[in-house]
Write a protein that holds these residues in place. Structure first.
Motif, PDB file in Angstrom:
ATOM      1  N   THR A 204       0.835  -1.210   0.000  1.00 63.12           N
ATOM      2  CA  THR A 204       0.000   0.000   0.000  1.00 63.12           C
ATOM      3  C   THR A 204       0.860   1.246   0.000  1.00 63.12           C
ATOM      4  N   TRP A 205       1.874   1.268   0.860  1.00 62.86           N
ATOM      5  CA  TRP A 205       2.782   2.429   0.903  1.00 62.86           C
ATOM      6  C   TRP A 205       3.437   2.660  -0.460  1.00 62.86           C
ATOM      7  N   HIS A 210       3.871   5.656  -5.667  1.00 63.82           N
ATOM      8  CA  HIS A 210       4.026   5.499  -7.117  1.00 63.82           C
ATOM      9  C   HIS A 210       2.899   6.186  -7.873  1.00 63.82           C
ATOM     10  N   GLU A 211       1.702   6.136  -7.342  1.00 64.63           N
ATOM     11  CA  GLU A 211       0.552   6.757  -8.005  1.00 64.63           C
ATOM     12  C   GLU A 211       0.646   8.277  -8.014  1.00 64.63           C
ATOM     13  N   PRO A 216       9.181   5.221  -5.318  1.00 65.59           N
ATOM     14  CA  PRO A 216       9.240   4.851  -3.901  1.00 65.59           C
ATOM     15  C   PRO A 216      10.643   4.380  -3.499  1.00 65.59           C
ATOM     16  N   LEU A 217      11.049   4.746  -2.283  1.00 65.85           N
ATOM     17  CA  LEU A 217      12.293   4.259  -1.697  1.00 65.85           C
ATOM     18  C   LEU A 217      11.955   3.476  -0.434  1.00 65.85           C
ATOM     19  N   LEU A 340       5.481   9.169   8.329  1.00 69.74           N
ATOM     20  CA  LEU A 340       5.951   9.740   7.067  1.00 69.74           C
ATOM     21  C   LEU A 340       5.871   8.753   5.904  1.00 69.74           C
ATOM     22  N   PHE A 341       5.478   7.514   6.164  1.00 69.60           N
ATOM     23  CA  PHE A 341       5.494   6.486   5.123  1.00 69.60           C
ATOM     24  C   PHE A 341       4.302   6.649   4.166  1.00 69.60           C
ATOM     25  N   GLY A 342       4.435   6.051   2.986  1.00 69.68           N
ATOM     26  CA  GLY A 342       3.343   6.072   2.014  1.00 69.68           C
ATOM     27  C   GLY A 342       3.076   7.473   1.502  1.00 69.68           C
ATOM     28  N   ARG A 343       1.828   7.809   1.397  1.00 71.11           N
ATOM     29  CA  ARG A 343       1.454   9.106   0.839  1.00 71.11           C
ATOM     30  C   ARG A 343       1.843  10.260   1.718  1.00 71.11           C
TER      31      ARG A 343
END
Length: 343
Positions: A204-205, A210-211, A216-217, A340-343
């Protein structure tokens, strides 16, 4: 006094700065003499000693590695080891005290020797920053900086191809390097041994980032246990002390992300590059202060103790304080990063 120095366990940037700080302070302040035992405790058991003068330590603060060499030898359990062997070697070389520079395993050996009446003090050394009794250990800041620089480069190539990049860093039982370097590099997920993360949450993250058109890192410590695994990835055989050489979780996660999140993914294992090269300014200063404080501890007869950083001050602490389990990433630090992860 005649003081012996040794570096034991895994190498890391700053070891030479400790040696330099101790030798210069001891010679200039107390007219002490120094010898270095080569290859850690193995060299001490073998009586393999070299003189350490001002000439030998000139300019060492900026040099990585250790001029004395190192090993993972246990001074008690190793062939030819034991308290009486160490006592005899020290007597043969006229050594009044030993400064042992090492991590948990090395200092555990130092404690057993000290408990038996030998004049031993310690300097904490672990690149993972997982040793109790001290706020920070030298080498950690350098490892974080090296990892951060590598991640900055991974992000630019990832962005060019709209790929997810996975960076695997050191951290067998504690995720301090992953946490600090990941936050520094702006990672979109950090995976550490202290926290179990479902693969669905990781996917999900990655998708959310990516969207948004961002590459992503994902940063992962080598000791992270993915969902469904009970043992670390160990594809490199075994070390001298019998522990498996970790590595490979980054490759596994890259394949899982590509399949489960549907995002093209590449990985990089930073490995021993984190141990090498010149130490950062912070590590040079900390290591130098540790070396100088270790000599002061010897002069005070503080056997069975090590120097440690508490806040901004260098203080002596008992070996037992450092050896009561690993210093792992606490929950609140993980929660802070996770926001801070994901969006």
């Amino acid at each position: 006094m005649r003081i012996g120095l040794l570096t034991s366990g895994g190498d890391c940037p700053g070891l030479n700065a400790v040696i330099r700080g101790a030798v210069l302070h001891g010679i200039k302040s107390f007219d002490d003499e120094f010898v270095g035992f080569q290859r850690g405790w193995r060299g001490l058991l073998d009586g393999d000693a070299v003189p350490l003068t001002r000439t030998e330590v000139r300019g060492l603060a900026k040099e990585g590695g250790t001029i004395l060499g190192t090993s993972r030898t246990n001074p008690i359990e190793a062939p030819g080891g034991g308290v009486e062997t160490v006592r005899r070697v020290l007597d043969d070389h006229g050594v009044d005290a030993v400064i042992a520079i090492g991590g948990e395993g090395s200092l555990a050996g130092a404690k057993r020797l000290s408990d038996a009446g030998l004049p031993i003090v310690g300097v904490p050394k672990t690149i993972d920053n997982d040793l109790r009794g001290t706020d920070y250990t030298f080498g950690f800041d350098t490892a974080v900086q090296i990892a951060t620089d590598a991640m900055d480069r991974l992000r630019t190539t990832g962005q060019s191809h709209r790929r997810c990049m996975v960076a695997e860093v050191m951290g067998r039982h504690a995720g301090w390097i992953a946490l600090h370097s990941g936050m520094s590099a702006g990672a979109h997920a950090v995976l550490i041994p202290e926290q179990r993360v479902p693969m669905s949450e990781l996917f999900t993250w990655v998708r959310e980032v990516h969207e948004r058109g961002v590459a992503p890192l994902v940063v992962v410590a080598e000791g992270f246990l993915p969902e469904g695994f009970d043992e670390e990835f160990a594809g490199g055989g075994f070390q001298e002390d019998g522990r498996p050489r970790l590595g490979g979780v980054g490759e596994y996660l890259a394949a899982q992300i590509a399949e489960g999140a549907g995002v093209d993914t590449r990985y990089a294992i930073l490995g021993h590059v984190q141990r090498g090269g010149a130490p950062t300014g912070f590590d040079r200063v900390l290591a130098t202060r540790f070396g100088m404080a270790a000599v002061d501890l010897v002069r005070a007869g503080g056997w069975g103790r090590m120097v440690a950083l508490h806040g901004t001050e260098i203080v002596p602490v008992d070996f037992t304080e450092a050896l009561g389990g690993l210093k792992t990433v606490p929950q609140h630090r993980w929660d802070q990063a996770r926001a801070l992860f994901g969006r």
